[in-house]
Write a protein that holds these residues in place. Sequence first.
Motif, PDB file in Angstrom:
ATOM      1  N   LEU A 111       0.824  -1.211   0.000  1.00 16.02           N
ATOM      2  CA  LEU A 111       0.000   0.000   0.000  1.00 16.02           C
ATOM      3  C   LEU A 111       0.857   1.258   0.000  1.00 16.02           C
ATOM      4  N   LEU A 112       1.917   1.264   0.825  1.00 18.43           N
ATOM      5  CA  LEU A 112       2.799   2.429   0.869  1.00 18.43           C
ATOM      6  C   LEU A 112       3.493   2.636  -0.473  1.00 18.43           C
ATOM      7  N   MET A 113       3.884   1.542  -1.122  1.00 17.26           N
ATOM      8  CA  MET A 113       4.531   1.648  -2.429  1.00 17.26           C
ATOM      9  C   MET A 113       3.572   2.240  -3.459  1.00 17.26           C
ATOM     10  N   LEU A 114       2.321   1.799  -3.411  1.00 17.24           N
ATOM     11  CA  LEU A 114       1.347   2.259  -4.396  1.00 17.24           C
ATOM     12  C   LEU A 114       0.938   3.713  -4.183  1.00 17.24           C
ATOM     13  N   MET A 115       1.289   4.288  -3.037  1.00 16.98           N
ATOM     14  CA  MET A 115       1.044   5.721  -2.853  1.00 16.98           C
ATOM     15  C   MET A 115       1.880   6.542  -3.829  1.00 16.98           C
ATOM     16  N   ASP A 116       2.981   5.976  -4.298  1.00 18.25           N
ATOM     17  CA  ASP A 116       3.850   6.684  -5.249  1.00 18.25           C
ATOM     18  C   ASP A 116       3.407   6.496  -6.699  1.00 18.25           C
ATOM     19  N   GLN A 159      -1.585 -11.545  -0.804  1.00 15.76           N
ATOM     20  CA  GLN A 159      -1.894 -10.281  -0.126  1.00 15.76           C
ATOM     21  C   GLN A 159      -2.589  -9.298  -1.065  1.00 15.76           C
ATOM     22  N   ILE A 160      -2.211  -9.323  -2.331  1.00 16.05           N
ATOM     23  CA  ILE A 160      -2.883  -8.483  -3.336  1.00 16.05           C
ATOM     24  C   ILE A 160      -4.362  -8.833  -3.399  1.00 16.05           C
ATOM     25  N   LYS A 161      -4.664 -10.125  -3.346  1.00 18.27           N
ATOM     26  CA  LYS A 161      -6.056 -10.579  -3.410  1.00 18.27           C
ATOM     27  C   LYS A 161      -6.871  -9.991  -2.252  1.00 18.27           C
ATOM     28  N   ILE A 162      -6.281  -9.971  -1.059  1.00 19.78           N
ATOM     29  CA  ILE A 162      -6.974  -9.415   0.107  1.00 19.78           C
ATOM     30  C   ILE A 162      -7.206  -7.922  -0.073  1.00 19.78           C
ATOM     31  N   LEU A 163      -6.204  -7.214  -0.573  1.00 19.38           N
ATOM     32  CA  LEU A 163      -6.340  -5.772  -0.784  1.00 19.38           C
ATOM     33  C   LEU A 163      -7.400  -5.461  -1.838  1.00 19.38           C
ATOM     34  N   LEU A 164      -7.480  -6.310  -2.865  1.00 20.06           N
ATOM     35  CA  LEU A 164      -8.520  -6.146  -3.884  1.00 20.06           C
ATOM     36  C   LEU A 164      -9.900  -6.375  -3.282  1.00 20.06           C
ATOM     37  N   GLU A 165     -10.032  -7.417  -2.474  1.00 19.35           N
ATOM     38  CA  GLU A 165     -11.321  -7.751  -1.870  1.00 19.35           C
ATOM     39  C   GLU A 165     -11.803  -6.662  -0.923  1.00 19.35           C
ATOM     40  N   ASN A 172      -5.177  -3.390 -16.372  1.00 15.32           N
ATOM     41  CA  ASN A 172      -4.216  -4.096 -17.219  1.00 15.32           C
ATOM     42  C   ASN A 172      -3.239  -4.861 -16.316  1.00 15.32           C
ATOM     43  N   ASP A 173      -1.936  -4.592 -16.418  1.00 13.45           N
ATOM     44  CA  ASP A 173      -0.963  -5.332 -15.619  1.00 13.45           C
ATOM     45  C   ASP A 173      -0.548  -4.585 -14.357  1.00 13.45           C
ATOM     46  N   GLU A 174      -1.207  -3.462 -14.076  1.00 13.52           N
ATOM     47  CA  GLU A 174      -0.785  -2.645 -12.942  1.00 13.52           C
ATOM     48  C   GLU A 174      -1.841  -2.617 -11.839  1.00 13.52           C
ATOM     49  N   TYR A 175      -1.355  -2.449 -10.634  1.00 11.52           N
ATOM     50  CA  TYR A 175      -2.213  -2.265  -9.471  1.00 11.52           C
ATOM     51  C   TYR A 175      -2.067  -0.828  -8.988  1.00 11.52           C
ATOM     52  N   ARG A 176      -3.180  -0.263  -8.516  1.00 14.38           N
ATOM     53  CA  ARG A 176      -3.158   1.111  -8.025  1.00 14.38           C
ATOM     54  C   ARG A 176      -4.126   1.240  -6.862  1.00 14.38           C
ATOM     55  N   LEU A 177      -3.920   2.283  -6.056  1.00 15.21           N
ATOM     56  CA  LEU A 177      -4.849   2.537  -4.965  1.00 15.21           C
ATOM     57  C   LEU A 177      -6.187   3.010  -5.513  1.00 15.21           C
ATOM     58  N   THR A 178      -7.267   2.536  -4.907  1.00 16.16           N
ATOM     59  CA  THR A 178      -8.583   3.088  -5.215  1.00 16.16           C
ATOM     60  C   THR A 178      -8.701   4.436  -4.503  1.00 16.16           C
ATOM     61  N   HIS A 179      -9.785   5.150  -4.760  1.00 19.73           N
ATOM     62  CA  HIS A 179     -10.000   6.413  -4.047  1.00 19.73           C
ATOM     63  C   HIS A 179     -10.103   6.164  -2.544  1.00 19.73           C
ATOM     64  N   VAL A 180     -10.761   5.076  -2.168  1.00 15.03           N
ATOM     65  CA  VAL A 180     -10.859   4.729  -0.746  1.00 15.03           C
ATOM     66  C   VAL A 180      -9.467   4.440  -0.189  1.00 15.03           C
ATOM     67  N   GLY A 181      -8.680   3.700  -0.952  1.00 16.61           N
ATOM     68  CA  GLY A 181      -7.315   3.399  -0.521  1.00 16.61           C
ATOM     69  C   GLY A 181      -6.485   4.654  -0.339  1.00 16.61           C
ATOM     70  N   GLN A 182      -6.651   5.615  -1.249  1.00 15.15           N
ATOM     71  CA  GLN A 182      -5.904   6.872  -1.145  1.00 15.15           C
ATOM     72  C   GLN A 182      -6.298   7.642   0.113  1.00 15.15           C
ATOM     73  N   ILE A 183      -7.604   7.695   0.383  1.00 12.76           N
ATOM     74  CA  ILE A 183      -8.087   8.416   1.560  1.00 12.76           C
ATOM     75  C   ILE A 183      -7.501   7.800   2.837  1.00 12.76           C
TER      76      ILE A 183
END
Length: 260
Positions: free
Chosen positions: A19-24, A46-52, A60-71
Motif C-alpha cells: 500500500l505504501l509503495m502504491l502511494m507513489d 496479499q494483493i487478493k486481500i487488498l482487492l477484496e 491491465n498489468d498494474e495495481y493502483r490505490l482506489t479512491h478509498v485506498g488513497q483516503i
Amino acid sequence: MKTELISTVFLSEKRKSTLLMLMDGPATIDQIKNSINGTTSAIMAQIKILLEQGLIEQKNDEYRLTHVGQIILKKIKPLIEALNVVEGNKEFWASRDLGAVPDPLLDRIGDLGEVLIHEPDLNHLFEPPRELLVSLKQTKNVCTFYSYFCPTCPNNYAELAKKEVNYNLILTRPVYERLRDEYTEQYNAIVESPTSHLYVCEENIMKPGAISVTDNLLLLSFFNKKGFFDHKKVISFEDSAREWGQDFFLHYKELAEQVT
C-alpha cells in the motif's frame, strides 16, 4: 468494516508495504515483488486481500490505490512512519525527554525515517560521530545547535568558517561564553567569516542536546528523562529527516539572538 480495514493494513507487513509503495503510483506485480522482497505467490495472496477490501484495483498489468485506498493511506501513512521510527528503537525513545520538540514536529516524527542510534564507547564519549565528521568535510551548508560543550567542536566550527561553508551555529549562552573566552582563535575565525552566522540561545528555553543538519545528514541528541546527557545520538541520511531537522533548527533560531 472498521476492524477489517485496520487488520488489512496493519496485520501484514507485505500488505502494508504494498500500500505504501502504491502511494507513489501504479506498479506491476514484478515491481512490487522487487520492492518488498517476496515471492510472487506470497505477494499475490496479499494483493487478493487488498482487492477484496477495495483498497486497490487492477488495470491491465498494474495495481493502483482506489479512491478509498488513497483516503485511508493518506491518514495512516504518518502513523505507520512514526511507528517504524519508534518501534525500531523503543528503549531509546522511551528514555528521551522530547519536551524540546514542538508539537507540529512531534506529529512529523515519522519523517526521521530509518535512523541509526549512535552510542560511543568510553574512548570516544566526547567526540562527534564519524558519520558527522565525514559529512562536515563534504558539505556546503551546515546548521548546528549545541546546548552542551563538546571539546573537539571549536576546531570543527573554525574549520567550517575558514572553508567559507554556509554555516549557522546556535549555542546556549554558557557554551557560547566558553567558546568566546577559552577558544579565542576559533571564535575569531567564526565571527570574521562572511558565511558564518552565530546565535546565542538563553538557558531558560527548553532545548535538545544537539542538532546538526548538513547536505546529507541529520544528527540529533536529547537529554534523557532524568536530565542527563548520555551521549546517545540519532543519525539519519534521509531527505525527509533533514527537512525535519531544518525546521527544528529554525524553531531555535527564531528564539536566539544573533551575534554575527
